[in-house]
Scaffold this motif. Structure first.
Motif, PDB file in Angstrom:
ATOM      1  N   GLY A 233       0.824  -1.201   0.000  1.00 18.30           N
ATOM      2  CA  GLY A 233       0.000   0.000   0.000  1.00 18.30           C
ATOM      3  C   GLY A 233       0.858   1.251   0.000  1.00 18.30           C
ATOM      4  O   GLY A 233       1.774   1.401  -0.805  1.00 18.30           O
ATOM      5  N   GLN A 234       0.590   2.148   0.960  1.00 15.42           N
ATOM      6  CA  GLN A 234       1.352   3.382   1.101  1.00 15.42           C
ATOM      7  C   GLN A 234       2.363   3.288   2.245  1.00 15.42           C
ATOM      8  O   GLN A 234       2.794   4.308   2.783  1.00 15.42           O
ATOM      9  CB  GLN A 234       0.395   4.554   1.345  1.00 15.42           C
ATOM     10  CG  GLN A 234      -0.568   4.824   0.215  1.00 15.42           C
ATOM     11  CD  GLN A 234       0.156   5.135  -1.085  1.00 15.42           C
ATOM     12  OE1 GLN A 234       1.079   5.952  -1.111  1.00 15.42           O
ATOM     13  NE2 GLN A 234      -0.244   4.477  -2.163  1.00 15.42           N
ATOM     14  N   ALA A 235       2.717   2.072   2.616  1.00 10.74           N
ATOM     15  CA  ALA A 235       3.633   1.858   3.733  1.00 10.74           C
ATOM     16  C   ALA A 235       4.962   1.296   3.245  1.00 10.74           C
ATOM     17  O   ALA A 235       5.012   0.418   2.380  1.00 10.74           O
ATOM     18  CB  ALA A 235       3.020   0.904   4.750  1.00 10.74           C
ATOM     19  N   HIS A 236       6.033   1.823   3.831  1.00  9.34           N
ATOM     20  CA  HIS A 236       7.385   1.325   3.598  1.00  9.34           C
ATOM     21  C   HIS A 236       7.859   0.691   4.899  1.00  9.34           C
ATOM     22  O   HIS A 236       7.950   1.360   5.933  1.00  9.34           O
ATOM     23  CB  HIS A 236       8.312   2.471   3.197  1.00  9.34           C
ATOM     24  CG  HIS A 236       9.711   2.042   2.858  1.00  9.34           C
ATOM     25  ND1 HIS A 236      10.014   1.330   1.717  1.00  9.34           N
ATOM     26  CD2 HIS A 236      10.888   2.216   3.522  1.00  9.34           C
ATOM     27  CE1 HIS A 236      11.317   1.095   1.674  1.00  9.34           C
ATOM     28  NE2 HIS A 236      11.871   1.611   2.764  1.00  9.34           N
ATOM     29  N   GLN A 268      20.295   5.546   2.807  1.00 10.66           N
ATOM     30  CA  GLN A 268      20.093   5.357   1.366  1.00 10.66           C
ATOM     31  C   GLN A 268      18.693   4.832   1.079  1.00 10.66           C
ATOM     32  O   GLN A 268      18.010   5.305   0.165  1.00 10.66           O
ATOM     33  CB  GLN A 268      21.131   4.386   0.824  1.00 10.66           C
ATOM     34  CG  GLN A 268      22.558   4.877   0.834  1.00 10.66           C
ATOM     35  CD  GLN A 268      23.502   3.810   0.319  1.00 10.66           C
ATOM     36  OE1 GLN A 268      23.472   3.457  -0.882  1.00 10.66           O
ATOM     37  NE2 GLN A 268      24.332   3.272   1.189  1.00 10.66           N
ATOM     38  N   ASP A 269      18.271   3.841   1.835  1.00  4.84           N
ATOM     39  CA  ASP A 269      16.952   3.244   1.632  1.00  4.84           C
ATOM     40  C   ASP A 269      15.859   4.304   1.761  1.00  4.84           C
ATOM     41  O   ASP A 269      14.964   4.409   0.910  1.00  4.84           O
ATOM     42  CB  ASP A 269      16.731   2.125   2.647  1.00  4.84           C
ATOM     43  CG  ASP A 269      15.377   1.466   2.508  1.00  4.84           C
ATOM     44  OD1 ASP A 269      15.254   0.531   1.701  1.00  4.84           O
ATOM     45  OD2 ASP A 269      14.438   1.889   3.212  1.00  4.84           O
ATOM     46  N   LEU A 270      15.929   5.104   2.819  1.00  8.10           N
ATOM     47  CA  LEU A 270      14.893   6.120   3.066  1.00  8.10           C
ATOM     48  C   LEU A 270      14.948   7.261   2.062  1.00  8.10           C
ATOM     49  O   LEU A 270      13.945   7.959   1.862  1.00  8.10           O
ATOM     50  CB  LEU A 270      15.036   6.663   4.481  1.00  8.10           C
ATOM     51  CG  LEU A 270      14.642   5.696   5.611  1.00  8.10           C
ATOM     52  CD1 LEU A 270      15.014   6.281   6.970  1.00  8.10           C
ATOM     53  CD2 LEU A 270      13.148   5.395   5.561  1.00  8.10           C
ATOM     54  N   LEU A 297      16.679   8.046  14.936  1.00  7.54           N
ATOM     55  CA  LEU A 297      15.521   8.938  14.999  1.00  7.54           C
ATOM     56  C   LEU A 297      15.662  10.108  14.034  1.00  7.54           C
ATOM     57  O   LEU A 297      14.674  10.557  13.443  1.00  7.54           O
ATOM     58  CB  LEU A 297      15.335   9.451  16.430  1.00  7.54           C
ATOM     59  CG  LEU A 297      14.977   8.379  17.472  1.00  7.54           C
ATOM     60  CD1 LEU A 297      15.021   8.961  18.874  1.00  7.54           C
ATOM     61  CD2 LEU A 297      13.605   7.795  17.195  1.00  7.54           C
ATOM     62  N   LYS A 298      16.875  10.586  13.853  1.00  5.37           N
ATOM     63  CA  LYS A 298      17.095  11.691  12.928  1.00  5.37           C
ATOM     64  C   LYS A 298      16.747  11.286  11.501  1.00  5.37           C
ATOM     65  O   LYS A 298      16.196  12.082  10.729  1.00  5.37           O
ATOM     66  CB  LYS A 298      18.551  12.154  13.008  1.00  5.37           C
ATOM     67  CG  LYS A 298      18.848  13.393  12.164  1.00  5.37           C
ATOM     68  CD  LYS A 298      20.286  13.863  12.354  1.00  5.37           C
ATOM     69  CE  LYS A 298      20.555  15.101  11.508  1.00  5.37           C
ATOM     70  NZ  LYS A 298      21.964  15.584  11.688  1.00  5.37           N
ATOM     71  N   LEU A 299      17.079  10.037  11.136  1.00  4.19           N
ATOM     72  CA  LEU A 299      16.752   9.558   9.797  1.00  4.19           C
ATOM     73  C   LEU A 299      15.243   9.419   9.600  1.00  4.19           C
ATOM     74  O   LEU A 299      14.732   9.561   8.485  1.00  4.19           O
ATOM     75  CB  LEU A 299      17.439   8.221   9.535  1.00  4.19           C
ATOM     76  CG  LEU A 299      18.967   8.253   9.423  1.00  4.19           C
ATOM     77  CD1 LEU A 299      19.516   6.842   9.276  1.00  4.19           C
ATOM     78  CD2 LEU A 299      19.408   9.118   8.248  1.00  4.19           C
ATOM     79  N   LEU A 300      14.517   9.143  10.690  1.00  3.63           N
ATOM     80  CA  LEU A 300      13.063   8.960  10.597  1.00  3.63           C
ATOM     81  C   LEU A 300      12.294  10.275  10.705  1.00  3.63           C
ATOM     82  O   LEU A 300      11.106  10.328  10.362  1.00  3.63           O
ATOM     83  CB  LEU A 300      12.597   8.006  11.703  1.00  3.63           C
ATOM     84  CG  LEU A 300      13.084   6.558  11.628  1.00  3.63           C
ATOM     85  CD1 LEU A 300      12.593   5.782  12.838  1.00  3.63           C
ATOM     86  CD2 LEU A 300      12.630   5.883  10.344  1.00  3.63           C
ATOM     87  N   GLU A 301      12.941  11.317  11.197  1.00  3.79           N
ATOM     88  CA  GLU A 301      12.251  12.583  11.473  1.00  3.79           C
ATOM     89  C   GLU A 301      11.483  13.165  10.286  1.00  3.79           C
ATOM     90  O   GLU A 301      10.387  13.701  10.458  1.00  3.79           O
ATOM     91  CB  GLU A 301      13.246  13.619  12.013  1.00  3.79           C
ATOM     92  CG  GLU A 301      13.384  13.568  13.514  1.00  3.79           C
ATOM     93  CD  GLU A 301      14.280  14.692  14.025  1.00  3.79           C
ATOM     94  OE1 GLU A 301      14.715  15.533  13.210  1.00  3.79           O
ATOM     95  OE2 GLU A 301      14.551  14.719  15.238  1.00  3.79           O
ATOM     96  N   PRO A 302      12.009  13.123   9.072  1.00  8.71           N
ATOM     97  CA  PRO A 302      11.269  13.727   7.945  1.00  8.71           C
ATOM     98  C   PRO A 302       9.929  13.051   7.657  1.00  8.71           C
ATOM     99  O   PRO A 302       9.094  13.623   6.944  1.00  8.71           O
ATOM    100  CB  PRO A 302      12.237  13.556   6.768  1.00  8.71           C
ATOM    101  CG  PRO A 302      13.587  13.395   7.381  1.00  8.71           C
ATOM    102  CD  PRO A 302      13.329  12.641   8.655  1.00  8.71           C
ATOM    103  N   PHE A 303       9.708  11.866   8.201  1.00  6.74           N
ATOM    104  CA  PHE A 303       8.490  11.118   7.902  1.00  6.74           C
ATOM    105  C   PHE A 303       7.497  11.311   9.046  1.00  6.74           C
ATOM    106  O   PHE A 303       7.660  10.758  10.141  1.00  6.74           O
ATOM    107  CB  PHE A 303       8.816   9.638   7.711  1.00  6.74           C
ATOM    108  CG  PHE A 303       9.831   9.392   6.629  1.00  6.74           C
ATOM    109  CD1 PHE A 303       9.427   9.222   5.313  1.00  6.74           C
ATOM    110  CD2 PHE A 303      11.194   9.358   6.925  1.00  6.74           C
ATOM    111  CE1 PHE A 303      10.368   9.012   4.311  1.00  6.74           C
ATOM    112  CE2 PHE A 303      12.131   9.152   5.930  1.00  6.74           C
ATOM    113  CZ  PHE A 303      11.720   8.984   4.613  1.00  6.74           C
TER     114      PHE A 303
END
Length: 534
Positions: A233-236, A268-270, A297-303
């Motif tokens: 769906g819309q999930a990664h 890279q993946d994100l 957490l910093k890598l996840l912050e934009p999402f």
């Protein structure tokens, strides 16, 4: 400082391998079933991530320690199954060409699906595998049939239960069989845990320079890559192995961390994921306990729709990180290591069912194995005594004190208490202590009913080299209320953030020695023939 022989061995091995290690040029083509090139497919070796071009081609230099070449499963393609499990990878061998063929989904892609999150199945013997087979597997299949829709499962590590220097990795193939699609009823994606390793130096893969990589080769051979991603769906959805071993040949010396190489892979993946997507990060050790959690957490912050699921501790805890990302640290499918049917915090053996619609999680339910989803609360009277022949635990309050263990509660939940249909007020969440108290006290937030059974009745902490602290865990979801009338017809109603309401009116009270059947009947495991623990 004197180095241990295992650390010295690791350093020498690393030094020798660094000299001869070389990157390898890998390339290939990704096509659809009809042979047409598949553009924009992410290809990785766990270190580098690239995207296929208009001709479906990719090319990069693979890391010397890479074990697989794999792709990120697109949302509109089928999940390839081989030997009953998702297979989106090919083992790196002497060849340089790794082609993949994708198959379109048989029905239209949908944004709605369910994720069955199972933390710590942790089977150490064939007895445990039989319990998983006869309790967990049929429960998952029955509940999946009840809710319908598209269902996928993710374990959160510790499929097996290697302890000290005793390797029980022979259990991994047995657990794999239980979780094959034809048995489990849905594809199961795996996470590597600290108990899923081989800890004997002679069994280590000599092509790797680090203990973390060398320990997990058997897991990889059975289940595939340990750092990977896939889409529905819309999930990664991302799975990472965050178990970092500190030295060779020691199963207990580890911590939670991602290496610089893993962080680079995750970055890279994100980078290929739109910020409006739902990002679900899965790991074994809680991110809130990781040495470099800030980097993750910093890598996840934009999402803005990022969420984390972890296991390892065998308790249910909702943790809100400083940047607002929520982490769900889940109770165990095995509970207290299959000694009963509940974890040390009183949460029944079970799993979390996460409902996704588009880029949002629309519902979450803790499904207790063998019980209806309405089973979410256990109520205690404040003067109860719980335990058995090994030990008893006397609660320090009186009959007017009501305790309610709301198994999956946390931030966003509301727990209220009624006298019949008359609302008395909100129950207060008990402060969580340091967990070092092993006798009930007025400030204890532990579930002494569960402790009374696992320690007092079963005897954990009293024999077989068991440690009582493992069975006396903190409870982060224990609520308290002080009644004015001890004879009130107590009814507890809990409302979760998704609007689901659960209620309970039965109060557990009395001495387990004289009221064993009434109090503990639900936690007596089924009887099987004894099986050796190697």
């Amino acid at each position: 400082m004197r180095l241990s022989k295992y650390i010295l061995f690791a350093l020498l091995a690393a030094a020798s391998l660094q000299v001869g290690a070389k990157e390898k040029h890998v390339f290939g083509t990704v096509t659809d079933a009809d042979g047409r090139p598949a553009q924009g497919i992410l290809i990785s070796d766990g270190y580098t991530v690239v995207k296929t071009d208009a001709q479906g081609k990719y090319s990069f230099m693979s890391n010397p320690e890479a074990y697989y070449i794999f792709y990120t499963l697109p949302a509109d393609r089928q999940i390839p199954i081989r030997d009953g499990i998702p297979c989106f990878y090919k083992k790196l061998v002497r060849d340089s060409v790794y082609d993949f063929r994708l198959t379109p989904r048989e029905t239209a892609s949908t944004d709605k699906f369910h994720l069955f999150m199972l933390a710590d199945p942790q089977s150490q013997s064939t007895y445990h595998v039989r319990r998983f087979h006869s309790e967990t597997v049929p429960d998952v299949r029955q509940y999946a049939a009840k809710i319908g829709g598209r269902n996928y499962a993710i374990t959160l590590g510790d499929i097996a239960y290697t302890q000290s220097v005793i390797n029980t990795n022979y259990i991994l193939p047995l657990m794999k069989e239980e979780m094959e699609v034809e048995h489990f009823g849905m594809p199961v994606f795996q996470t590597n845990g600290n108990h899923d390793q081989i800890h004997e130096g002679l069994a280590l893969n000599e092509e790797s320079t680090t203990p973390m990589k060398r320990y997990m080769r058997m897991f990889e051979d059975i289940f595939g890559p340990t750092d990977y991603s896939w889409n529905r769906g819309q999930a990664h959805i991302i799975t990472v192995n965050n178990v970092m071993y500190d030295e060779l040949n020691s199963s207990g010396k580890y911590h939670g961390e991602l290496t610089a190489q893993q962080l680079n892979w995750l970055k890279q993946d994100l980078s290929y994921v739109s910020h409006d997507k739902l990002v679900i990060l899965c790991a074994h050790i809680p991110v809130f306990k990781m040495a470099n959690k800030e980097a993750v957490l910093k890598l996840l912050e934009p999402f803005k729709h990022a969420v984390i699921f972890t296991g390892h501790i065998h308790t249910n805890t909702i943790y809100r990180h400083a940047n607002g990302i929520t982490e769900y640290n889940l109770g165990a499918a095995s509970g207290c290591w299959w000694w009963s049917r509940c974890s040390a915090d009183g949460t029944p053996n079970g799993y979390e069912v996460v409902s996704v619609d588009g880029n949002k999680i629309t519902n979450m339910v803790w499904k207790s194995t063998g019980f209806d989803t309405s089973k979410q609360i256990r109520i205690y009277r404040g003067n109860s005594c719980f335990g058995g022949s090994y030990e008893k635990f006397q609660l320090p309050w009186d009959k007017k004190t009501i305790l309610a263990n709301v198994f999956a509660a946390g931030d966003g939940w509301k727990v209220q208490i009624y006298d019949g249909n008359h609302l008395l007020g909100d129950m207060k969440l008990m402060p969580v202590g340091d967990g070092k108290d092993f006798i009930p006290s007025p400030t204890s937030s532990k579930d002494w009913w569960a402790i009374g059974y696992n320690v007092g009745v079963v005897g954990r902490g009293h024999f077989r080299n068991s440690h009582r602290n493992n069975y006396c865990a903190r409870c982060t979801h224990m609520y308290m209320y002080r009644l004015k009338n001890a004879k009130a017809k107590v009814r507890v109603v809990a409302t979760d953030p998704f609007g689901n309401q659960y209620e309970q009116s039965h109060i557990v009270e009395g001495n387990a020695l004289t009221d064993f059947q009434n109090i503990y009947s639900e936690d007596v495991p089924p009887k099987y023939e004894p099986s050796p623990v190697w």
